[in-house]
Scaffold this active site. Structure first.
Site, PDB file in Angstrom:
ATOM      1  N   PHE A   1      69.837  23.745  -7.817  1.00 52.52           N
ATOM      2  CA  PHE A   1      68.390  23.750  -7.597  1.00 52.52           C
ATOM      3  C   PHE A   1      68.054  24.918  -6.689  1.00 52.52           C
ATOM      4  O   PHE A   1      68.546  25.029  -5.572  1.00 52.52           O
ATOM      5  CB  PHE A   1      67.935  22.422  -6.974  1.00 52.52           C
TER       6      PHE A   1
ATOM      7  N   ASP B   1      62.891  26.821 -16.807  1.00 55.51           N
ATOM      8  CA  ASP B   1      63.973  25.836 -16.730  1.00 55.51           C
ATOM      9  C   ASP B   1      63.985  25.051 -18.051  1.00 55.51           C
ATOM     10  O   ASP B   1      64.549  25.525 -19.045  1.00 55.51           O
ATOM     11  CB  ASP B   1      63.688  24.951 -15.501  1.00 55.51           C
TER      12      ASP B   1
ATOM     13  N   GLU C   1      56.140  34.564 -14.304  1.00 58.51           N
ATOM     14  CA  GLU C   1      56.602  33.241 -13.876  1.00 58.51           C
ATOM     15  C   GLU C   1      57.829  33.420 -12.991  1.00 58.51           C
ATOM     16  O   GLU C   1      58.578  34.399 -13.138  1.00 58.51           O
ATOM     17  CB  GLU C   1      56.932  32.417 -15.142  1.00 58.51           C
ATOM     18  N   ASP C   2      58.049  32.475 -12.083  1.00 58.01           N
ATOM     19  CA  ASP C   2      59.250  32.575 -11.244  1.00 58.01           C
ATOM     20  C   ASP C   2      60.488  32.092 -11.984  1.00 58.01           C
ATOM     21  O   ASP C   2      61.536  32.723 -11.933  1.00 58.01           O
ATOM     22  CB  ASP C   2      59.069  31.827  -9.910  1.00 58.01           C
TER      23      ASP C   2
ATOM     24  N   LYS D   1      66.934  29.811 -16.667  1.00 58.66           N
ATOM     25  CA  LYS D   1      67.991  28.790 -16.701  1.00 58.66           C
ATOM     26  C   LYS D   1      68.093  28.297 -18.141  1.00 58.66           C
ATOM     27  O   LYS D   1      67.677  27.181 -18.463  1.00 58.66           O
ATOM     28  CB  LYS D   1      67.615  27.646 -15.764  1.00 58.66           C
TER      29      LYS D   1
ATOM     30  N   ARG E   1      59.502  28.294   0.210  1.00 61.50           N
ATOM     31  CA  ARG E   1      58.955  29.384  -0.615  1.00 61.50           C
ATOM     32  C   ARG E   1      59.039  30.728   0.093  1.00 61.50           C
ATOM     33  O   ARG E   1      59.130  31.773  -0.538  1.00 61.50           O
ATOM     34  CB  ARG E   1      57.484  29.103  -0.967  1.00 61.50           C
TER      35      ARG E   1
HETATM   36  C1  PRP Z   1      58.051  25.284 -11.452  1.00 68.41           C
HETATM   37  C2  PRP Z   1      58.125  26.763 -11.764  1.00 68.41           C
HETATM   38  C3  PRP Z   1      57.736  26.826 -13.214  1.00 68.41           C
HETATM   39  C4  PRP Z   1      58.265  25.509 -13.761  1.00 68.41           C
HETATM   40  C5  PRP Z   1      59.544  25.756 -14.523  1.00 68.41           C
HETATM   41  O1  PRP Z   1      56.725  24.917 -11.213  1.00 68.41           O
HETATM   42  O2  PRP Z   1      57.250  27.500 -10.951  1.00 68.41           O
HETATM   43  O3  PRP Z   1      56.345  26.895 -13.388  1.00 68.41           O
HETATM   44  O4  PRP Z   1      58.513  24.664 -12.633  1.00 68.41           O
HETATM   45  O5  PRP Z   1      60.110  24.547 -14.955  1.00 68.41           O
HETATM   46  P1  PRP Z   1      60.155  24.084 -16.478  1.00 68.41           P
HETATM   47  O6  PRP Z   1      60.628  25.246 -17.295  1.00 68.41           O
HETATM   48  O7  PRP Z   1      61.181  22.950 -16.449  1.00 68.41           O
HETATM   49  O8  PRP Z   1      58.796  23.589 -16.869  1.00 68.41           O
HETATM   50  P2  PRP Z   1      56.304  23.589 -10.416  1.00 68.41           P
HETATM   51  O9  PRP Z   1      55.817  22.565 -11.362  1.00 68.41           O
HETATM   52  O10 PRP Z   1      57.418  23.176  -9.494  1.00 68.41           O
HETATM   53  O11 PRP Z   1      55.060  24.146  -9.583  1.00 68.41           O
HETATM   54  P3  PRP Z   1      55.039  25.351  -8.513  1.00 68.41           P
HETATM   55  O12 PRP Z   1      55.059  26.642  -9.298  1.00 68.41           O
HETATM   56  O13 PRP Z   1      53.748  25.154  -7.796  1.00 68.41           O
HETATM   57  O14 PRP Z   1      56.236  25.215  -7.622  1.00 68.41           O
END
Ligand code: PRP
Length: 176
Positions: A152, A103, A99-100, A131, A165
């Site tokens: 952010f 949060d 995962e990236d 985070k 991205r």
């Molecule tokens: C982002 C990120 C994680 C998630 C983390 O995904 O890639 O999957 O949010 O946030 P959280 O811990 O508060 O759930 P997003 O829904 O933005 O989709 P994306 O990966 O396509 O950008």
């Protein structure tokens, strides 16, 4: 390269590359030579995942999962949607989810629950950015790249409304 009024580099690409190497070494110790199924959580993890898997040894199998909850916003909707499901059979396999960013933890809570139902032998989570101060639900991160404070983040796969991205560094986006 960047609009200096809105983007501030907080993790330069050289630091990321070094940390990816270290994480790959930690993953190799954990997997103990087993075959590994590495799962990329789209879209955000696509660049981190590409860099990480190229540091890992064989046998390796790559899979993709799509999860979305932020839409075009800077705050989670709280509704986690899995819009691309896994095709692979994970039963009895050693699995690494990549995962990236973690949060609130809501996305990863849903993903780990989904993957656990597929009965892997072992399931570990690797996240480039943690985070932890934002967490709403507890999520165990086995391999974490960077603990980050407020702001952010975009770049190196992370987006704001699908933009940024492609940036090579992780940046804080200052919304004017
Ligand atoms: C982002 C990120 C994680 C998630 C983390 O995904 O890639 O999957 O949010 O946030 P959280 O811990 O508060 O759930 P997003 O829904 O933005 O989709 P994306 O990966 O396509 O950008």
């Amino acid at each position: 390269m960047y609009d200096k009024e809105t983007l501030e580099v907080v993790i330069p690409k050289e630091r990321i590359a070094h940390r990816v190497e270290e994480i790959a070494a930690e993953v190799e110790v954990w997997r103990r030579g087993d075959p590994l199924v590495a799962i990329c959580v789209l879209k955000g993890a696509f660049i981190f995942f590409s860099d990480l898997v190229r540091q890992l040894s064989q046998p390796l199998f790559v899979e993709f999962l799509r999860c979305s909850s932020y839409g075009d916003c800077t705050e989670t909707s709280g509704q986690v949607r899995l819009t691309l499901e896994l095709e692979a059979d994970l039963s009895g396999k050693r699995v690494l989810v990549v995962e990236d960013i973690v949060d609130t933890g809501l996305s990863m809570q849903a993903i780990l629950a989904y993957l656990t139902r597929k009965n892997p032998k072992d399931l570990a989570l690797c996240a480039l950015i943690d985070k932890s101060h934002r967490r709403q639900v507890q999520v165990p991160i086995d391999f974490a790249g960077f603990e980050m404070p407020k702001g952010f983040l975009v770049g190196y796969g992370l987006d704001y409304a699908q933009r940024y991205r492609e940036l090579p560094d992780v940046c804080v986006l200052h919304l004017e």
